[in-house]
Design a protein around this motif. Sequence first.
Motif, mmCIF file in Angstrom:
data_model
loop_
_atom_site.group_PDB
_atom_site.id
_atom_site.type_symbol
_atom_site.label_atom_id
_atom_site.label_comp_id
_atom_site.label_asym_id
_atom_site.label_seq_id
_atom_site.Cartn_x
_atom_site.Cartn_y
_atom_site.Cartn_z
ATOM 1 N N ALA A 23 32.558 36.736 50.192
ATOM 2 C CA ALA A 23 32.291 36.133 48.889
ATOM 3 C C ALA A 23 30.794 36.079 48.614
ATOM 4 C CB ALA A 23 32.904 34.737 48.834
ATOM 5 N N ALA A 24 30.008 35.694 49.623
ATOM 6 C CA ALA A 24 28.565 35.603 49.431
ATOM 7 C C ALA A 24 27.951 36.973 49.171
ATOM 8 C CB ALA A 24 27.923 34.959 50.655
ATOM 9 N N LEU A 25 28.400 37.972 49.899
ATOM 10 C CA LEU A 25 27.861 39.322 49.736
ATOM 11 C C LEU A 25 28.169 39.878 48.359
ATOM 12 C CD1 LEU A 25 26.514 41.839 51.022
ATOM 13 C CD2 LEU A 25 28.794 42.514 51.809
ATOM 14 N N GLN A 26 29.404 39.737 47.913
ATOM 15 C CA GLN A 26 29.809 40.305 46.627
ATOM 16 C C GLN A 26 29.174 39.572 45.456
ATOM 17 O OE1 GLN A 26 31.283 43.129 46.329
ATOM 18 N NE2 GLN A 26 31.688 43.342 48.514
ATOM 19 N N SER A 27 29.028 38.264 45.556
ATOM 20 C CA SER A 27 28.442 37.517 44.444
ATOM 21 C C SER A 27 26.983 37.895 44.229
ATOM 22 C CB SER A 27 28.571 36.011 44.691
ATOM 23 O OG SER A 27 27.845 35.631 45.846
ATOM 24 N N ARG A 28 26.273 38.196 45.319
ATOM 25 C CA ARG A 28 24.866 38.597 45.193
ATOM 26 C C ARG A 28 24.747 40.005 44.636
ATOM 27 N NH1 ARG A 28 24.357 36.392 50.482
ATOM 28 N NH2 ARG A 28 24.248 38.510 51.315
ATOM 29 N N ARG A 29 25.630 40.904 45.042
ATOM 30 C CA ARG A 29 25.484 42.311 44.683
ATOM 31 C C ARG A 29 26.072 42.660 43.315
ATOM 32 N NH1 ARG A 29 27.052 45.835 50.094
ATOM 33 N NH2 ARG A 29 25.152 45.420 51.300
ATOM 34 N N ASN A 30 27.287 42.188 43.071
ATOM 35 C CA ASN A 30 28.036 42.715 41.928
ATOM 36 C C ASN A 30 28.568 41.659 40.975
ATOM 37 O OD1 ASN A 30 27.858 45.397 43.100
ATOM 38 N ND2 ASN A 30 29.415 44.732 44.555
ATOM 39 N N GLN A 31 28.138 40.414 41.121
ATOM 40 C CA GLN A 31 28.658 39.340 40.284
ATOM 41 C C GLN A 31 30.177 39.257 40.371
ATOM 42 O OE1 GLN A 31 27.020 40.253 36.383
ATOM 43 N NE2 GLN A 31 25.213 38.995 36.783
ATOM 44 N N ILE A 32 30.663 39.378 41.589
ATOM 45 C CA ILE A 32 32.105 39.299 41.832
ATOM 46 C C ILE A 32 32.444 37.926 42.405
ATOM 47 C CG2 ILE A 32 34.015 40.207 43.209
ATOM 48 C CD1 ILE A 32 32.727 42.929 43.096
ATOM 49 N N THR A 33 33.472 37.321 41.861
ATOM 50 C CA THR A 33 33.948 36.041 42.367
ATOM 51 C C THR A 33 35.117 36.281 43.310
ATOM 52 O OG1 THR A 33 33.315 34.923 40.310
ATOM 53 C CG2 THR A 33 34.900 33.802 41.739
ATOM 54 N N VAL A 34 35.009 35.785 44.542
ATOM 55 C CA VAL A 34 36.049 35.963 45.555
ATOM 56 C C VAL A 34 36.636 34.600 45.900
ATOM 57 C CG1 VAL A 34 36.584 36.818 47.866
ATOM 58 C CG2 VAL A 34 34.839 37.967 46.495
ATOM 59 N N ALA A 35 37.961 34.524 45.989
ATOM 60 C CA ALA A 35 38.628 33.260 46.300
ATOM 61 C C ALA A 35 39.769 33.501 47.280
ATOM 62 C CB ALA A 35 39.165 32.614 45.022
ATOM 63 N N GLU A 36 40.075 32.472 48.054
ATOM 64 C CA GLU A 36 41.213 32.556 48.971
ATOM 65 C C GLU A 36 42.507 32.660 48.176
ATOM 66 O OE1 GLU A 36 42.987 30.181 52.881
ATOM 67 O OE2 GLU A 36 41.342 29.314 51.684
ATOM 68 N N TRP A 37 43.458 33.412 48.715
ATOM 69 C CA TRP A 37 44.745 33.643 48.045
ATOM 70 C C TRP A 37 45.856 33.477 49.074
ATOM 71 C CZ3 TRP A 37 47.428 38.865 47.826
ATOM 72 C CH2 TRP A 37 48.571 38.822 47.004
ATOM 73 N N ILE A 38 46.808 32.626 48.762
ATOM 74 C CA ILE A 38 47.967 32.441 49.650
ATOM 75 C C ILE A 38 48.877 33.650 49.510
ATOM 76 C CG2 ILE A 38 49.913 30.966 50.256
ATOM 77 C CD1 ILE A 38 47.157 29.735 50.734
ATOM 78 N N LEU A 39 49.093 34.354 50.608
ATOM 79 C CA LEU A 39 49.909 35.571 50.552
ATOM 80 C C LEU A 39 51.343 35.230 50.141
ATOM 81 C CD1 LEU A 39 48.787 37.388 53.833
ATOM 82 C CD2 LEU A 39 48.098 37.925 51.492
ATOM 83 N N PRO A 40 51.916 36.003 49.233
ATOM 84 C CA PRO A 40 53.316 35.792 48.863
ATOM 85 C C PRO A 40 54.228 36.171 50.033
ATOM 86 C CG PRO A 40 52.475 37.775 47.821
ATOM 87 C CD PRO A 40 51.301 37.100 48.473
ATOM 88 N N PRO A 41 55.449 35.613 50.097
ATOM 89 C CA PRO A 41 56.361 35.877 51.222
ATOM 90 C C PRO A 41 56.573 37.361 51.533
ATOM 91 C CG PRO A 41 57.192 34.067 49.917
ATOM 92 C CD PRO A 41 56.006 34.604 49.182
ATOM 93 N N PRO A 42 56.736 38.256 50.535
ATOM 94 C CA PRO A 42 56.919 39.676 50.887
ATOM 95 C C PRO A 42 55.715 40.254 51.633
ATOM 96 C CG PRO A 42 57.638 39.282 48.641
ATOM 97 C CD PRO A 42 56.926 38.043 49.083
ATOM 98 N N TRP A 43 54.500 39.841 51.243
ATOM 99 C CA TRP A 43 53.305 40.304 51.947
ATOM 100 C C TRP A 43 53.280 39.732 53.367
ATOM 101 C CZ3 TRP A 43 48.116 41.944 49.756
ATOM 102 C CH2 TRP A 43 48.279 42.648 48.549
ATOM 103 N N GLU A 44 53.603 38.444 53.514
ATOM 104 C CA GLU A 44 53.618 37.829 54.841
ATOM 105 C C GLU A 44 54.587 38.550 55.777
ATOM 106 O OE1 GLU A 44 54.504 33.679 54.243
ATOM 107 O OE2 GLU A 44 52.398 33.166 54.594
#
Length: 253
Positions: free
Chosen positions: A22-43
């Motif tokens: 998150a820190a790397l992307q926000s500095r370079r590309n103005q990208i916001t990164v957030a945690e995401w709870i994986l849906p059951p099929p992905w898990e």
Amino acid sequence: MEVKWGAVKGTFSHRAHLKRLAALQSRRNQITVAEWILPPPWEKALADFEAGGFLWQSPGASGRGAILFCTVCRTATLIQFFGDSSVDREKVFLKILRSLRDHSQDGWLPWSIFDIRAILPQSLQLHRFRFEAGNFELAFTAGRDRIYLHRWAPAAALLAGRDLVAFAGTIPEFARGTPRPTTLNACEAVEWEERPANNWWRNLDRFKKKPSFFFFCLWYLEKQNRILGLRAEGKGPLDLQLVKQIYEHYESL
């Protein structure tokens, strides 16, 4: 989609990696990164890994993915898919996730690059590579031993009426020793090896900087118009049975 991976030494933390991402992307590309709870099929698809999900958003794009850690081979993997999701795309995503493997069950790994394909012991690590016009080289290491895979083309022009023994003499890495004509999978081939004449190397082994044991093999694939080669080198005796297993499964498509 994008996949990145690497070996992990020490402890591994999904949260720490996500924060760094998150820190790397926000500095370079103005990208916001957030945690995401994986849906059951992905898990379920990623059940063989320790997995954590993430989402990212930028002014012009978005994506989602997972950071994975395998406790068996200690490999960390980041896999992400770009753009919006749909029912059809989600089916493709899940098929890819279910197919993801970061180590083999039998200790051997397939490699396929351009028109060459090989099956190598998992213990071999890629050290360097070179892809030039008509000349490929892949260098692998395992401890003090090294394995090099070569590929030359177009073979007919490179041979120009010469045999493989004469061709070997024009390649600096192969221009030593005495090649012996043989056949490999019904193809014209040469192979040879070099080793110290006595056991002096045993007493000097820890002081040596250069390898003392060598194995070479070249073979001509007339139909594919390719010459393939393998050379192995080490400071101690080579496992020639393993080396021969490698070159018997090295081919050009």
